[in-house]
Design an enzyme around this catalytic site. Structure first.
Site: not given
Length: 444
Positions: A41, A50, A174, A178, A256, A423
């Protein structure tokens, strides 16, 4: 021989989180890692991917600014600097984890672990024993055994983030989460991306109504998507398929992951297919040996492994707590827009009521120019119990938490309908979707 209350093999999100939880619960803890803390990770998965996605998102924001009238004539992408930023952030996070381990007085062993059925663990020249052991050894990339592939060069997600130059062209094999995220991370930066997915559609584990939105966005940012075909063979930089021949400069397999089961095989644990067989408490076929995370199936997600590890520690300590509920584990796709889901999808439920509210009427979404997406709620018809939800929007992975928190607190769609949201926010669309269940939506 040193003795521990618990030994945890693997210092990824499942391992290091359960080790810290055990230490904070008063246990004497040993933690073993053969590579870097943080596991896949932090080093080659969700964190670096990310970071790249944030870079590409910023490029898209700049392009949107040009459309609005904030004009930037040229956008230059200094890819080595972006990768340097990625490395700096990852290193800081790894140092944080190391500090957490040290500050909680966890004995940390670096090296390959060997585990025996009598609960002795050997790492290099050191051997110790534990009352209980958690296996949290994670997974590795899976590359299908295609004909001719042995003569081709390619990346996996374990090697992809070592790139120092922005590739001009990238072909991704793929069509799962991912693969799609990697396509979104590079295409806006200027890479010509081709995605080859032999299935009929992308993101087949995700909300079906989200897929057309993502496919459209992929086309808009220049990603070539090829689906519904058969791979025939690889020949150098050529991929032969039933739809023709595709050439590539760079190739990434995002097909995968498979669990790292070497220790489990040494112990001759029972297997359920390629996964370690465990009961509802994550106990393996050997007493006092547990397995979590990618080793046992379920969602291959960092937060799922962490939750399982914490559960095992509490179970060993005799704490009475609820089982890890797969329906309460959020699933996130960090495309633009994002997809965030938990629980059951619409097509998995019978005798339920589904409401879907497009966000293109939401004031905040219109201000931001992020009008692609929706809020979907799946609830029981009579009681209004929340069975599942999906948010597709910019920031959906944060917005979903309002629904998930309500679900975790045993709330119903009634509580969502009566909640006062600030809001203007995109999240207020959740409240309107809940009101729509009763035919009282404002923006409908």
């Amino acid at each position: 021989m040193e003795q521990f209350d618990i030994a945890i093999i693997g210092a990824g999100p499942g391992g290091y989180v359960s080790a810290i939880h055990a230490a904070k619960s008063g246990m004497k803890v040993a933690l073993v890692e053969r590579d870097k803390v943080g596991g896949a990770c932090y080093n080659v998965g969700c964190i670096p991917s990310k970071i790249l996605l944030e870079h590409s998102k910023l490029v898209q924001e700049i392009q949107r600014g040009n459309d609005w009238g904030i004009e930037t004539p040229v956008v230059n992408v200094n890819f080595p600097r972006l990768m340097q930023r990625k490395n700096t952030i990852v290193q800081e996070l790894l140092e944080n984890i190391e500090q957490y381990i040290a500050s909680n007085h966890i004995t940390f062993y670096r090296g390959e672990a060997s585990v025996a059925a009598d609960l002795t663990v050997t790492v290099g020249q050191e051997t110790f024993v534990a009352k209980d052991i958690i296996l949290a050894t994670g997974s590795k990339p899976f590359v299908p055994p295609f004909k001719g592939l042995e003569n081709s060069s390619y990346y996996t997600t374990d090697t992809f983030f070592d790139m120092e130059e922005l590739p001009q062209q990238l072909t991704i094999i793929g069509g799962g989460v991912i693969a799609v995220e990697m396509a979104f991370s590079l295409a806006p930066l200027g890479t010509k991306v081709t995605m080859l997915n032999h299935s009929e559609d992308i993101l087949q584990t995700e909300e079906p109504d989200a897929r057309p939105i993502i496919r459209k966005k992929m086309k808009n940012i220049g990603i070539e998507l090829v689906t519904n075909f058969q791979f025939e063979q690889f020949n150098g930089n050529e991929i032969h398929t039933s739809k023709g021949i595709y050439t590539y400069e760079n190739l990434l397999f995002a097909t995968g992951r498979r669990p790292n089961t070497e220790i489990a095989q040494q112990l001759e644990l029972d297997f359920d297919g390629r996964l370690i067989a465990v009961n509802k408490h994550y106990e393996t076929s050997l007493p006092h040996i547990y397995a979590i995370g990618d080793l046992v199936g379920g969602y291959q997600l960092a937060h799922a492994a962490s939750a399982e590890g914490i559960y095992v520690v509490d179970y060993i300590l005799g704490a009475k707590r609820a089982l890890v509920d797969q329906a309460l584990i959020p699933r996130c796709v960090y495309t633009h827009p994002e997809i965030a889901t938990f629980g059951l999808l619409e097509d998995q439920v019978h005798q339920a009521y589904t409401i879907k509210m497009p966000i293109n009427t939401n004031p905040k979404a219109l201000m931001e120019g992020n009008v692609e997406g929706f809020v979907k709620l799946v609830v029981t018809k009579e009681e209004g119990y929340i069975l599942g939800a999906c948010v597709v929007a910019d920031g959906a992975t944060e917005i979903l938490n309002a629904i998930l928190a309500t679900k975790n607190a045993s709330g119903t769609v009634n509580e969502l309908a009566n909640m006062i949201f600030p809001h203007p926010t995109v999240s207020e669309h959740i409240g309107d979707a809940a009101k729509a269940v009763f035919g009282k939506a404002i923006q409908q």
